[in-house]
Design an enzyme around this catalytic site. Structure first.
Site, PDB file in Angstrom:
ATOM      1  N   ARG A   1       0.798  -1.228   0.000  1.00 25.37           N
ATOM      2  CA  ARG A   1       0.000   0.000   0.000  1.00 25.37           C
ATOM      3  C   ARG A   1       0.838   1.290   0.000  1.00 25.37           C
ATOM      4  NH1 ARG A   1      -3.873  -1.419   4.795  1.00 25.37           N
ATOM      5  NH2 ARG A   1      -2.295  -3.007   5.132  1.00 25.37           N
TER       6      ARG A   1
ATOM      7  N   ARG B   1      19.336  22.042   8.536  1.00 26.53           N
ATOM      8  CA  ARG B   1      19.317  20.745   7.857  1.00 26.53           C
ATOM      9  C   ARG B   1      20.085  19.653   8.582  1.00 26.53           C
ATOM     10  NH1 ARG B   1      21.678  22.289   2.552  1.00 26.53           N
ATOM     11  NH2 ARG B   1      22.039  20.068   2.478  1.00 26.53           N
TER      12      ARG B   1
END
Ligand code: UD1
Ligand code: CA
Length: 439
Positions: free
Chosen positions: A27, A314
């Protein structure tokens, strides 16, 4: 020290885990194995492993199958004490444990079983769970939770005495069973000595023709084993990821958990809805996080800082106290000492920035040579003042208390207390008109 049970102070000393991670994850609709999908830059499997290791697991067996090569590669680079067991065909969770059991021969301690797709489980919960298993002298302990919408999960069936009797999968559940709101978390603790061999006796006579690990419960109750349910308080922790929608929901839960933790600790988060802070980031008291801030990876941020709006960290950043990071400022692998301001439109990467430094608007460190693919460092020492729109081409060092003129491209080290500028002198053409006369 517990006199009756001297081992009890370190109950998890004899603990191995089996993490089931061989499933296809259909899925997810992805070429990446499900357990390598990430929440805050960390694969689901890593989030589960980290909790298991924190809870005291000395050896972890990960059952791999779909995308095994990629999963094994990730694990071998990032973890010690992880052993992979290959489940060639995915014949069900019971079969997956059977494959892992090859690596548990002669082992007599506890085996904690986890699913690689339930990344929200906390180490503290696993500790409580294992302690409960030990205190109860249980053979099989099953973690359960109550869900308002239990669809898709295995249901916990209890007898008149409220003891756990069996687990019935969604696909095998009749209308009455479907009404049960208590679900199986897919997390178990097994006394391997007393029940490990039971896995060989599980059959696949069910709707999916799979070997269900959940059938070990029924096997246990019919073989006079002590089977104990352990109801988890925060049901969110066992949320399993089967689709991208689930992935987004889990990310949201993890983020909300982190922001609540920070606010309770003494950090102001002005707009939690638009703020993303990774679980691996620490922030000290009285720092203010303004809207639309994204903080990824591992970072430490000091106290009394002001971050945002629209700031992006980051990872691998160390920010000391009283630092200001403002609009559209991006930092990566940067150390910034106290009382420094980087307030507008800057990129600072692979850099050490001293204290009391001011970095003007639109100023960047050019850290990457795209030809050689080499990243280089920029050192900006204490008290330096970097004008607006400066490019510092790394490797380069800006000396203490030096001044860089606006618009400069700095390619050589700057000595302390100097002014450096590469700007072309301003020309002025008097009486200039539209026709270009006097040019
Ligand atoms: C499973 C449980 C269900 C529980 C739910 C909790 C079974 C039969 N059902 O259902 O009771 O409520 O987890 O999230 O155990 N896997 C393998 N090999 C296989 C099949 C699966 O390693 O052959 C792994 C998957 O990668 C996954 C985990 O086992 O990490 C669970 O499998 P999944 O197919 O997601 O089971 P659920 O249907 O969610
Ligand atoms: Ca699942």
């Amino acid at each position: 020290m517990n006199i009756k049970n001297p081992g009890a102070t370190n109950m998890n000393s004899d603990l191995k885990t089996v993490i089931l991670a061989a499933g296809k994850g259909t899925r997810m609709k992805s070429n990446t194995p499900k357990v390598l999908h990430e929440i805050f830059n960390k694969p689901l499997i890593a989030r589960v492993l980290d909790s298991a290791i924190k809870a005291g697991a000395k050896e972890n067996i990960v059952v791999v199958g779909h995308g095994a090569k990629k999963v094994e590669e990730y694990l071998s680079i990032n973890y010690k004490n992880v052993n992979c067991a290959l489940q060639k065909e995915q014949l069900g969770t019971g079969h997956a444990l059977k494959v892992a059991s090859e690596k548990l021969k002669d082992y007599e301690g506890n085996v904690l079983i986890l699913c690689g797709d339930t990344p929200l489980i906390k180490a503290s919960t696993l500790c409580d769970f294992i302690n409960f298993h030990n205190e109860q002298k249980s053979d099989i302990t099953v973690m359960t939770a109550y869900f308002d919408n239990p669809f898709g999960y295995g249901r916990i069936v209890r007898n008149k005495n409220n003891e756990i009797e069996s687990i019935v999968e969604q696909k095998d559940a009749d209308d009455n069973i479907q009404k049960i709101k208590e679900v199986n978390a897919g997390i178990y603790c097994l006394n391997w000595k007393t029940v490990g061999f039971g896995i060989d006796e599980i059959k696949n006579d069910n709707a999916q023709k799979e070997y269900y690990l959940t059938d070990l419960i029924k096997w246990g109750t019919s073989h006079s084993k002590k089977v104990c349910p352990y109801v988890i308080k925060e049901a969110d922790e066992i949320f399993g990821i089967n689709s991208r929608i689930h992935l987004a929901r889990a990310t949201k839960i993890m983020k909300e958990r982190k922001l609540s933790e920070l606010m309770e600790f003494g950090v102001t988060i002005v707009d939690p809805d638009s703020t993303c802070i990774s679980p691996e980031t620490t922030i000290e008291k009285d720092t203010i996080i303004l809207p639309n801030v994204v903080i990824e990876g591992k970072n430490t941020i000091g106290s009394n800082c002001k971050i945002g709006p629209f700031t992006h960290l980051r990872g691998d950043c160390t920010i000391e106290d009283y630092v200001k990071l403002g609009n559209f400022v991006e930092l990566k692998k940067a150390k910034v000492k106290s009382h420094t301001n980087i307030c507008h439109l800057s990129y600072v990467g692979d850099a050490n920035v001293g204290s009391n430094v001011n970095i003007g608007a639109g100023t960047i460190t050019a850290n990457y040579d795209s030809r050689t693919k080499i990243k280089s460092k920029t050192e900006i020492n204490d008290g330096a003042s970097i004008g607006s729109n400066v490019v510092m081409v790394a490797p380069v060092t800006i000396g203490e208390n030096s001044l860089i003129g606006a618009g400069s491209v700095i390619t050589h080290d700057v000595t302390p207390k100097s002014l450096a500028l590469t700007r072309a002198p301003q020309k002025e053409i008097k009486n200039y008109n539209k026709k270009g006369e006097n040019r």
